[in-house]
Design a protein around this motif. Structure first.
Motif, PDB file in Angstrom:
ATOM      1  N   LYS A 148      -6.275   4.466  -2.591  1.00  0.00           N
ATOM      2  CA  LYS A 148      -7.611   4.985  -2.268  1.00  0.00           C
ATOM      3  C   LYS A 148      -8.195   5.823  -3.401  1.00  0.00           C
ATOM      4  CE  LYS A 148      -7.022   4.591   2.690  1.00  0.00           C
ATOM      5  NZ  LYS A 148      -6.891   5.234   4.001  1.00  0.00           N
ATOM      6  N   ASP A 149      -7.318   6.360  -4.277  1.00  0.00           N
ATOM      7  CA  ASP A 149      -7.777   7.093  -5.459  1.00  0.00           C
ATOM      8  C   ASP A 149      -8.035   6.165  -6.644  1.00  0.00           C
ATOM      9  OD1 ASP A 149      -7.666   9.453  -4.104  1.00  0.00           O
ATOM     10  OD2 ASP A 149      -5.762  10.127  -4.963  1.00  0.00           O
ATOM     11  N   ASN A 150      -8.010   4.842  -6.390  1.00  0.00           N
ATOM     12  CA  ASN A 150      -8.379   3.824  -7.381  1.00  0.00           C
ATOM     13  C   ASN A 150      -7.361   3.691  -8.511  1.00  0.00           C
ATOM     14  OD1 ASN A 150     -10.367   1.820  -7.700  1.00  0.00           O
ATOM     15  ND2 ASN A 150     -11.271   2.917  -9.430  1.00  0.00           N
ATOM     16  N   TYR A 151      -6.080   3.925  -8.212  1.00  0.00           N
ATOM     17  CA  TYR A 151      -5.039   3.832  -9.243  1.00  0.00           C
ATOM     18  C   TYR A 151      -5.007   2.435  -9.879  1.00  0.00           C
ATOM     19  CZ  TYR A 151      -0.422   4.016 -11.463  1.00  0.00           C
ATOM     20  OH  TYR A 151       0.614   3.975 -12.380  1.00  0.00           O
ATOM     21  N   VAL A 152      -5.145   1.385  -9.066  1.00  0.00           N
ATOM     22  CA  VAL A 152      -5.046   0.025  -9.617  1.00  0.00           C
ATOM     23  C   VAL A 152      -6.410  -0.537 -10.006  1.00  0.00           C
ATOM     24  CG1 VAL A 152      -2.964  -0.446  -8.270  1.00  0.00           C
ATOM     25  CG2 VAL A 152      -5.188  -1.203  -7.386  1.00  0.00           C
ATOM     26  N   GLY A 153      -7.488   0.194  -9.703  1.00  0.00           N
ATOM     27  CA  GLY A 153      -8.823  -0.319  -9.988  1.00  0.00           C
ATOM     28  C   GLY A 153      -9.242  -1.355  -8.964  1.00  0.00           C
ATOM     29  N   GLU A 154      -9.976  -2.342  -9.404  1.00  0.00           N
ATOM     30  CA  GLU A 154     -10.422  -3.415  -8.503  1.00  0.00           C
ATOM     31  C   GLU A 154      -9.230  -4.288  -8.138  1.00  0.00           C
ATOM     32  OE1 GLU A 154     -13.345  -7.336  -8.585  1.00  0.00           O
ATOM     33  OE2 GLU A 154     -13.759  -5.650  -9.946  1.00  0.00           O
ATOM     34  N   LEU A 155      -8.995  -4.432  -6.850  1.00  0.00           N
ATOM     35  CA  LEU A 155      -7.822  -5.149  -6.369  1.00  0.00           C
ATOM     36  C   LEU A 155      -7.907  -6.634  -6.697  1.00  0.00           C
ATOM     37  CD1 LEU A 155      -5.226  -4.524  -4.694  1.00  0.00           C
ATOM     38  CD2 LEU A 155      -6.530  -5.247  -2.669  1.00  0.00           C
ATOM     39  N   ARG A 156      -6.823  -7.193  -7.249  1.00  0.00           N
ATOM     40  CA  ARG A 156      -6.770  -8.618  -7.578  1.00  0.00           C
ATOM     41  C   ARG A 156      -5.838  -9.397  -6.651  1.00  0.00           C
ATOM     42  NH1 ARG A 156      -5.068  -9.489 -13.522  1.00  0.00           N
ATOM     43  NH2 ARG A 156      -5.458 -11.637 -12.876  1.00  0.00           N
ATOM     44  N   ARG A 157      -4.748  -8.753  -6.257  1.00  0.00           N
ATOM     45  CA  ARG A 157      -3.778  -9.422  -5.387  1.00  0.00           C
ATOM     46  C   ARG A 157      -2.875  -8.382  -4.749  1.00  0.00           C
ATOM     47  NH1 ARG A 157       0.219 -13.736  -8.049  1.00  0.00           N
ATOM     48  NH2 ARG A 157      -1.747 -14.888  -8.232  1.00  0.00           N
ATOM     49  N   VAL A 158      -2.426  -8.682  -3.515  1.00  0.00           N
ATOM     50  CA  VAL A 158      -1.368  -7.901  -2.860  1.00  0.00           C
ATOM     51  C   VAL A 158      -0.208  -8.854  -2.618  1.00  0.00           C
ATOM     52  CG1 VAL A 158      -0.723  -6.441  -0.912  1.00  0.00           C
ATOM     53  CG2 VAL A 158      -3.084  -6.435  -1.731  1.00  0.00           C
ATOM     54  N   GLN A 159       0.992  -8.351  -2.851  1.00  0.00           N
ATOM     55  CA  GLN A 159       2.165  -9.218  -2.706  1.00  0.00           C
ATOM     56  C   GLN A 159       3.276  -8.494  -1.957  1.00  0.00           C
ATOM     57  OE1 GLN A 159       3.171 -11.701  -6.104  1.00  0.00           O
ATOM     58  NE2 GLN A 159       5.317 -11.087  -5.917  1.00  0.00           N
ATOM     59  N   LEU A 160       3.916  -9.206  -1.040  1.00  0.00           N
ATOM     60  CA  LEU A 160       5.078  -8.688  -0.326  1.00  0.00           C
ATOM     61  C   LEU A 160       6.263  -9.598  -0.622  1.00  0.00           C
ATOM     62  CD1 LEU A 160       6.570  -6.889   1.706  1.00  0.00           C
ATOM     63  CD2 LEU A 160       5.684  -8.363   3.536  1.00  0.00           C
ATOM     64  N   LYS A 161       7.285  -9.006  -1.232  1.00  0.00           N
ATOM     65  CA  LYS A 161       8.519  -9.738  -1.531  1.00  0.00           C
ATOM     66  C   LYS A 161       9.621  -9.212  -0.631  1.00  0.00           C
ATOM     67  CE  LYS A 161      11.604 -10.769  -5.452  1.00  0.00           C
ATOM     68  NZ  LYS A 161      11.832 -10.478  -6.896  1.00  0.00           N
ATOM     69  N   MET A 162      10.288 -10.114   0.078  1.00  0.00           N
ATOM     70  CA  MET A 162      11.404  -9.745   0.966  1.00  0.00           C
ATOM     71  C   MET A 162      12.571 -10.679   0.677  1.00  0.00           C
ATOM     72  SD  MET A 162       9.403  -9.249   4.633  1.00  0.00           S
ATOM     73  CE  MET A 162       8.711 -10.927   4.608  1.00  0.00           C
ATOM     74  N   HIS A 163      13.550 -10.208  -0.086  1.00  0.00           N
ATOM     75  CA  HIS A 163      14.715 -11.020  -0.435  1.00  0.00           C
ATOM     76  C   HIS A 163      15.974 -10.374   0.115  1.00  0.00           C
ATOM     77  CE1 HIS A 163      12.903 -13.476  -4.033  1.00  0.00           C
ATOM     78  NE2 HIS A 163      12.222 -13.595  -2.906  1.00  0.00           N
ATOM     79  N   PHE A 164      16.756 -11.149   0.850  1.00  0.00           N
ATOM     80  CA  PHE A 164      17.966 -10.650   1.499  1.00  0.00           C
ATOM     81  C   PHE A 164      19.147 -11.557   1.165  1.00  0.00           C
ATOM     82  CE2 PHE A 164      14.303  -9.485   4.063  1.00  0.00           C
ATOM     83  CZ  PHE A 164      14.502  -8.131   4.250  1.00  0.00           C
ATOM     84  N   ILE A 200      20.683 -15.712  -0.222  1.00  0.00           N
ATOM     85  CA  ILE A 200      20.549 -15.957  -1.657  1.00  0.00           C
ATOM     86  C   ILE A 200      21.401 -14.946  -2.430  1.00  0.00           C
ATOM     87  CG2 ILE A 200      18.242 -16.985  -1.565  1.00  0.00           C
ATOM     88  CD1 ILE A 200      17.102 -14.242  -2.300  1.00  0.00           C
ATOM     89  N   ALA A 201      21.647 -15.251  -3.701  1.00  0.00           N
ATOM     90  CA  ALA A 201      22.407 -14.346  -4.561  1.00  0.00           C
ATOM     91  C   ALA A 201      21.588 -13.104  -4.881  1.00  0.00           C
ATOM     92  CB  ALA A 201      22.797 -15.064  -5.860  1.00  0.00           C
ATOM     93  N   GLY A 202      22.293 -12.033  -5.223  1.00  0.00           N
ATOM     94  CA  GLY A 202      21.603 -10.820  -5.649  1.00  0.00           C
ATOM     95  C   GLY A 202      21.598  -9.743  -4.598  1.00  0.00           C
ATOM     96  N   LYS A 203      20.839  -8.695  -4.876  1.00  0.00           N
ATOM     97  CA  LYS A 203      20.730  -7.552  -3.977  1.00  0.00           C
ATOM     98  C   LYS A 203      19.487  -7.658  -3.108  1.00  0.00           C
ATOM     99  CE  LYS A 203      23.029  -4.272  -7.097  1.00  0.00           C
ATOM    100  NZ  LYS A 203      22.879  -2.996  -7.840  1.00  0.00           N
ATOM    101  N   GLU A 204      19.502  -6.950  -1.973  1.00  0.00           N
ATOM    102  CA  GLU A 204      18.319  -6.883  -1.126  1.00  0.00           C
ATOM    103  C   GLU A 204      17.162  -6.278  -1.913  1.00  0.00           C
ATOM    104  OE1 GLU A 204      16.892  -4.312   2.735  1.00  0.00           O
ATOM    105  OE2 GLU A 204      18.800  -5.392   2.894  1.00  0.00           O
ATOM    106  N   GLU A 205      15.995  -6.886  -1.782  1.00  0.00           N
ATOM    107  CA  GLU A 205      14.813  -6.365  -2.475  1.00  0.00           C
ATOM    108  C   GLU A 205      13.582  -6.514  -1.570  1.00  0.00           C
ATOM    109  OE1 GLU A 205      12.201  -6.914  -6.607  1.00  0.00           O
ATOM    110  OE2 GLU A 205      13.857  -8.294  -6.166  1.00  0.00           O
TER     111      GLU A 205
END
Length: 314
Positions: A137-153, A233-238
Motif C-alpha cells: 500500500k506504500d507503493n514499494y513495488v510500484g505499478e503491479l505487474r503480477r502476483v504469484q503464489l508458489k507452494m512446493h512440498f 518433489i525433491a527439495g525443501k518446502e517452499e
C-alpha cells in the motif's frame, strides 16, 4: 471472563488453546473431540474442565460465550450450524465449509443470528504478512505487474499432519490447507480475483488430493495472478507469495520472512515491523464487547471459498 468452548482437538485446534489460556479475559470452559482419550487428557491439562465427545452435549450442558470450531472441513457446516443456532459467538477454522453452498448457508445463518462470526486466518495478525500489506500500500513495488503464489512440498501431507482427511481429495490437499490463506490475502490486499484457467494433476489413487496445480487468475484491473503448486518433489518446502511491480519485487516467504528489492537491486531480506504483530484472541474479545476490532468474518470466508472451490475443481 469470556467462557470458550473448543470443538476439535487436533494439531490446529490445540494451537489456539494456548492463546485463550494466556488471555486475561478468556478461559477454556469445555472441550470436545470424538477421540475420548485425547479429550480427557486435554481437559485434565486444563484443570479438569468438562470434556465431551459429542458437541451437541457440550452446547446443551455448558454456558459458553464463544466456540472455536476446529473439526475437519467436512464437518464445519453441521457443527457450526449447531453453535450458531444456540446464539453463541463463533470462531471457525478455514476454509469456512466444504463447498460454496455450505459456506453461503453458514454466512446467512451467522448474519441472521447477529453473533460475532470470525475465521482463523492468522496471517492477518502476523508481523510479516502485515508488513507485506503495508509495503504494497506504500507503493514499494510500484505499478503491479503480477502476483504469484508458489507452494512446493516434498511430501504431502507433511510429516506432522499425517491423517486421512488432509490427504484426501474430498476435504484436504495443499490448495485447500495452504492456498486458502493466500486467496484470502489476495482478496484483502488486491481486491476481487477471478479464476481464468486451472490445470490439476492427481496421483493414481482416486481418493487422494492433488499433486500439482498450475492456475491463472486475474485481478479486476487485469493483473495476472499465477499459482504454482507441486508436491511429492525433491527439495525443501517452499511457500512464496510474491508481488512483481515496475519499481520492485516483494515476497512473503514461508509464512513469516520478507524479502524484496527495487529495480536494478538484488533481492535481500527485509525487516518485518514487529509492532504490527497482533492477537486474534484480543480482537475476538473486542468484537464480542462491541469494540473496534480486526475480524475476518464469514463473508470473507465465503469469498475465499468461491475461489478455492474453482481451483480445487479445475
Amino acid at each position: 471472563m469470556l467462557k470458550v468452548g473448543v470443538i476439535g482437538l487436533g494439531a490446529i485446534g490445540q494451537r489456539l488453546i494456548k492463546g485463550f489460556q494466556s488471555h486475561h479475559e478468556t478461559e477454556i470452559a469445555a472441550v470436545c473431540d470424538t477421540v475420548e482419550e485425547r479429550t480427557n487428557e486435554i481437559a485434565a491439562e486444563l484443570g479438569g474442565i468438562p470434556a465431551f465427545t459429542n458437541h451437541k452435549e457440550m452446547l446443551d450442558n455448558t454456558k459458553l460465550d464463544l466456540v472455536y470450531v476446529a473439526v475437519p472441513p467436512k464437518f464445519h457446516h453441521a457443527v457450526a450450524s449447531d453453535v450458531i443456532e444456540k446464539g453463541i459467538h463463533i470462531l471457525c477454522e478455514k476454509p469456512l465449509a466444504n463447498s460454496v453452498e455450505e459456506a453461503e448457508s453458514l454466512l446467512k445463518k451467522a448474519q441472521d443470528a447477529g453473533i460475532v462470526h470470525a475465521m482463523n486466518f492468522p496471517l492477518n495478525y502476523s508481523a510479516g504478512s502485515r508488513t507485506f500489506e503495508r509495503l504494497i500500500k506504500d507503493n514499494y513495488v510500484g505499478e503491479l505487474r503480477r502476483v504469484q503464489l508458489k507452494m512446493h512440498f516434498p511430501e504431502w501431507p507433511r510429516p506432522w499432519q499425517q491423517n486421512a482427511w488432509v490427504a484426501s481429495k474430498e476435504q484436504g490437499g495443499y490448495v485447500l490447507e495452504v492456498g486458502v490463506h493466500f486467496i484470502q490475502q489476495l482478496q484483502k490486499i488486491f481486491g476481487i480475483v477471478k479464476v481464468k484457467d486451472v490445470q490439476l494433476q492427481f496421483p493414481q489413487d482416486p481418493q487422494a488430493s492433488e499433486i500439482a496445480i498450475l492456475a491463472l487468475l486475474e485481478l479486476s484491473d487485469g493483473t495476472p495472478v499465477l499459482i504454482d503448486g507441486m508436491s511429492q518433489i525433491a527439495g525443501k518446502e517452499e511457500i512464496a507469495f510474491t508481488a512483481f511491480g515496475n519499481q520492485g519485487t516483494l515476497s512473503l516467504l514461508n509464512w513469516a520472512q520478507l524479502e524484496g528489492g527495487k529495480l536494478g537491486e538484488d533481492i535481500l531480506p527485509l525487516h518485518a515491523d514487529d509492532s504490527l504483530t497482533d492477537s486474534l484472541v484480543d480482537h475476538l474479545v473486542k468484537a464480542i464487547k462491541g469494540e473496534d476490532s480486526i475480524i475476518i468474518d464469514f463473508a470473507a470466508g465465503y469469498d475465499a471459498q468461491v475461489v478455492l472451490e474453482q481451483l480445487r475443481k479445475g
